[in-house]
Design a protein around this motif. Structure first.
Motif, PDB file in Angstrom:
ATOM      1  N   ARG A 114      45.089 -15.927  45.288  1.00 28.15           N
ATOM      2  CA  ARG A 114      45.999 -14.855  45.678  1.00 28.15           C
ATOM      3  C   ARG A 114      47.417 -15.306  45.349  1.00 28.15           C
ATOM      4  NH1 ARG A 114      43.173 -15.857  50.054  1.00 28.15           N
ATOM      5  NH2 ARG A 114      45.038 -16.602  51.144  1.00 28.15           N
ATOM      6  N   SER A 164      31.452  -9.398  46.122  1.00 33.42           N
ATOM      7  CA  SER A 164      31.539 -10.130  47.382  1.00 33.42           C
ATOM      8  C   SER A 164      32.510 -11.298  47.270  1.00 33.42           C
ATOM      9  CB  SER A 164      30.155 -10.642  47.789  1.00 33.42           C
ATOM     10  OG  SER A 164      30.235 -11.445  48.943  1.00 33.42           O
ATOM     11  N   ARG A 167      36.076 -10.013  47.344  1.00 33.65           N
ATOM     12  CA  ARG A 167      36.483  -9.633  48.697  1.00 33.65           C
ATOM     13  C   ARG A 167      36.721 -10.864  49.570  1.00 33.65           C
ATOM     14  NH1 ARG A 167      38.783  -4.782  48.626  1.00 33.65           N
ATOM     15  NH2 ARG A 167      37.493  -3.271  47.500  1.00 33.65           N
ATOM     16  N   MET A 168      35.943 -11.909  49.370  1.00 33.74           N
ATOM     17  CA  MET A 168      36.164 -13.161  50.098  1.00 33.74           C
ATOM     18  C   MET A 168      37.556 -13.707  49.788  1.00 33.74           C
ATOM     19  SD  MET A 168      32.400 -14.879  49.521  1.00 33.74           S
ATOM     20  CE  MET A 168      32.800 -16.490  50.192  1.00 33.74           C
ATOM     21  N   GLU A 170      40.161 -11.922  48.578  1.00 32.57           N
ATOM     22  CA  GLU A 170      41.173 -10.973  49.051  1.00 32.57           C
ATOM     23  C   GLU A 170      41.430 -11.137  50.548  1.00 32.57           C
ATOM     24  OE1 GLU A 170      41.697  -6.252  50.023  1.00 32.57           O
ATOM     25  OE2 GLU A 170      39.730  -7.127  49.613  1.00 32.57           O
ATOM     26  N   ARG A 171      40.362 -11.360  51.318  1.00 34.99           N
ATOM     27  CA  ARG A 171      40.478 -11.404  52.775  1.00 34.99           C
ATOM     28  C   ARG A 171      40.774 -12.803  53.312  1.00 34.99           C
ATOM     29  NH1 ARG A 171      35.148  -7.541  53.144  1.00 34.99           N
ATOM     30  NH2 ARG A 171      36.208  -5.611  52.491  1.00 34.99           N
ATOM     31  N   GLY A 172      40.959 -13.770  52.403  1.00 34.32           N
ATOM     32  CA  GLY A 172      41.338 -15.099  52.837  1.00 34.32           C
ATOM     33  C   GLY A 172      40.196 -15.948  53.355  1.00 34.32           C
ATOM     34  N   ARG A 173      38.953 -15.524  53.115  1.00 30.60           N
ATOM     35  CA  ARG A 173      37.808 -16.328  53.543  1.00 30.60           C
ATOM     36  C   ARG A 173      37.597 -17.527  52.623  1.00 30.60           C
ATOM     37  NH1 ARG A 173      33.069 -12.296  53.671  1.00 30.60           N
ATOM     38  NH2 ARG A 173      31.914 -14.232  54.091  1.00 30.60           N
ATOM     39  N   LEU A 193      42.165  -2.880  43.705  1.00 32.39           N
ATOM     40  CA  LEU A 193      43.065  -3.942  44.137  1.00 32.39           C
ATOM     41  C   LEU A 193      44.115  -4.189  43.059  1.00 32.39           C
ATOM     42  CD1 LEU A 193      40.469  -6.496  45.565  1.00 32.39           C
ATOM     43  CD2 LEU A 193      41.804  -4.786  46.818  1.00 32.39           C
TER      44      LEU A 193
END
Length: 453
Positions: A114, A164, A167-168, A170-173, A193
């Motif tokens: 990111r 998946s 998204r991991m 993007e969401r900071g996982r 996005l």
């Protein structure tokens, strides 16, 4: 009688090698090369394979291609004779495991972060030392490269799919995602996005994508496929599949885009696009037009784009966007000797302020309640300012200084009022593979520029 029969058999032509119909073709979700859309397989390698079928008189189509998760397809291609897996990165470690037909395209696997993470990597050891969590797909080239580099298993997070993994990230996982750059940026666009929210942090693999055939496949079939692919490349079919030649419209707006003494379109944004096109093996025709026409053509005509374009809310849904290319500071100017003082747009409300048709700067100023005197082209505002037909001029700062210097016009900057990024804006008909490959190549070009600086 037996002798005559033997002679007849000798004179008859030998049967051709078994056709490609005897092979089982397997692919996965790896856009823009191969993916499923509305239950139909699409993508560069799918289109190319159908052309290979036609070139070799093979009675197969994309409907005959099996669609598996990557790990299952990879295991099947390794274990079952007569299987073809694509698009597969050809690496030294995989070389003896398959026979190969290609290349299809170059695949650059990056560690993607990111943009707001501030992660900077010079080598894979930096990712290990930082303890960064990295998303991968099992048996994917990104996962294999990390394993070879000694990245601890505790840092590797296996995702069930590329969406998946995205998204991991993007969401900071996870902190990083190891994946093909072209594919990653395609998925960002498909998932809505902003690609500008992400940045390639490190290249961990740069190899070509191929059709990988089980190692016991008849070499004659491999050669037949390769010969057909080579013919298609010579005929320009590969370039056509990638999108063909797209028209890039622009205007006279130095230093970003303008026409040189030889009539060639050039400028900072133009040369950046040329570099990205060459890297991505894409084709475009550059044309210099009045801005209003350049913008309108890209909005209404298929396979047309326009640059350098401000990405405004009003324009957002009209185009597919590639960029950013460059940044521009908007400012207000007047003659050096003019008895005019202004510190904000409000101070311009009672003045005659110049811009040109469909320019984002003029539209922005007009939306702030300042009346605009519109010209047909930016260059006209230099003459109108000199002649006293306008009192002030709103435009990009670098453009103003260059045009004023060219016209030997003493200019004075009043104030700046906005900072924007400029993009390539494309008609929605421009193929998604073209957009994805160009965006990834543009990011590489910008990263190389930053490294040199």
């Amino acid at each position: 009688m037996k002798k005559w029969l033997l002679l007849v058999l000798v004179l008859l032509p030998l049967p051709a090698a078994a056709g490609l119909e005897g092979l089982t073709f397997i692919t996965e979700e790896y856009p823009p090369y191969n993916y499923r859309h509305n239950d139909r397989l699409e993508g560069i390698s799918i289109e190319l394979l159908e052309r290979i079928f036609a070139e070799t008189d093979t009675a197969l189509s994309r409907e005959d291609v099996l669609y598996y998760p990557w790990a299952r397809g990879y295991d099947t291609a390794l274990s079952e004779p007569g299987t073809v897996l694509f698009s597969t990165t050809r690496t030294e470690q995989r070389e003896e495991l398959f026979q190969w037909v290609g290349p299809i395209a170059t695949n650059r696997v990056k560690l993607i972060a990111r943009r707001d993470s501030g992660i900077q990597l010079d080598e894979i050891g930096d990712a290990i030392a930082g303890g960064y969590r990295i998303a991968v797909i099992r048996e994917d080239i990104g996962a294999q490269r990390l394993q070879e580099a000694g990245v601890p298993e505790s840092q590797i997070h296996v995702a069930i799919s590329n969406v998946s993994a995205l998204r991991m990230l993007e969401r900071g996982r996870v902190d990083l995602w190891a994946y093909g750059e072209d594919v990653a940026f395609w998925l960002m666009q498909e998932e809505g996005l902003p690609t500008t929210d992400f940045v390639p942090a490190l290249t961990i693999s740069e190899s070509d994508l191929y059709y990988a055939l089980h190692r016991d496949t008849d070499p004659a079939l491999v050669e037949r496929m390769q010969t057909a692919l080579d013919r298609l490349r010579e005929q320009g079919i590969v370039s056509d599949i990638l999108g063909g030649t797209i028209t890039f419209n622009t205007e006279e707006y130095p230093p970003y885009n303008y026409q040189d003494e030889d009539g060639r379109v050039t400028g900072r944004a133009t040369e950046l696009l040329r570099t990205a096109l060459d890297d991505a093996e894409l084709d475009a025709d550059f044309r210099l037009l009045p801005w209003a026409r350049a913008l309108t053509e890209a909005q209404l005509r298929e396979l047309h784009c326009v640059y350098s374009t401000t990405r405004t809310p009003e324009r957002e849904s009209l185009f597919t966007w590639v960029g950013p290319l460059v940044s521009s500071t908007w400012a207000a100017f007047t003659l050096a000797e003019a008895d005019i003082e202004a510190d904000s747009l409000d101070d311009l409300a009672e003045l005659r302020v110049g811009s040109f048709r469909k320019d984002a700067v003029g539209q922005y100023v007009a939306n702030q309640g300042v009346p605009i005197v519109v010209a047909s082209a930016e260059r006209e505002n230099v003459g109108r300012l000199r002649a006293g037909l306008i009192d002030a001029w709103v435009t990009g700062e670098q453009t103003a200084w260059l045009l004023a210097e060219e016209a030997d016009l003493p200019l004075r900057r009043l104030f700046s009022f906005n900072e924007v990024d400029l993009y390539l804006a494309c008609h929605p008909s421009v193929p998604d593979p073209f957009i994805a490959r160009l965006q990834a190549a543009l990011d590489r070009a910008l990263a190389n520029t930053e490294t040199r600086q």
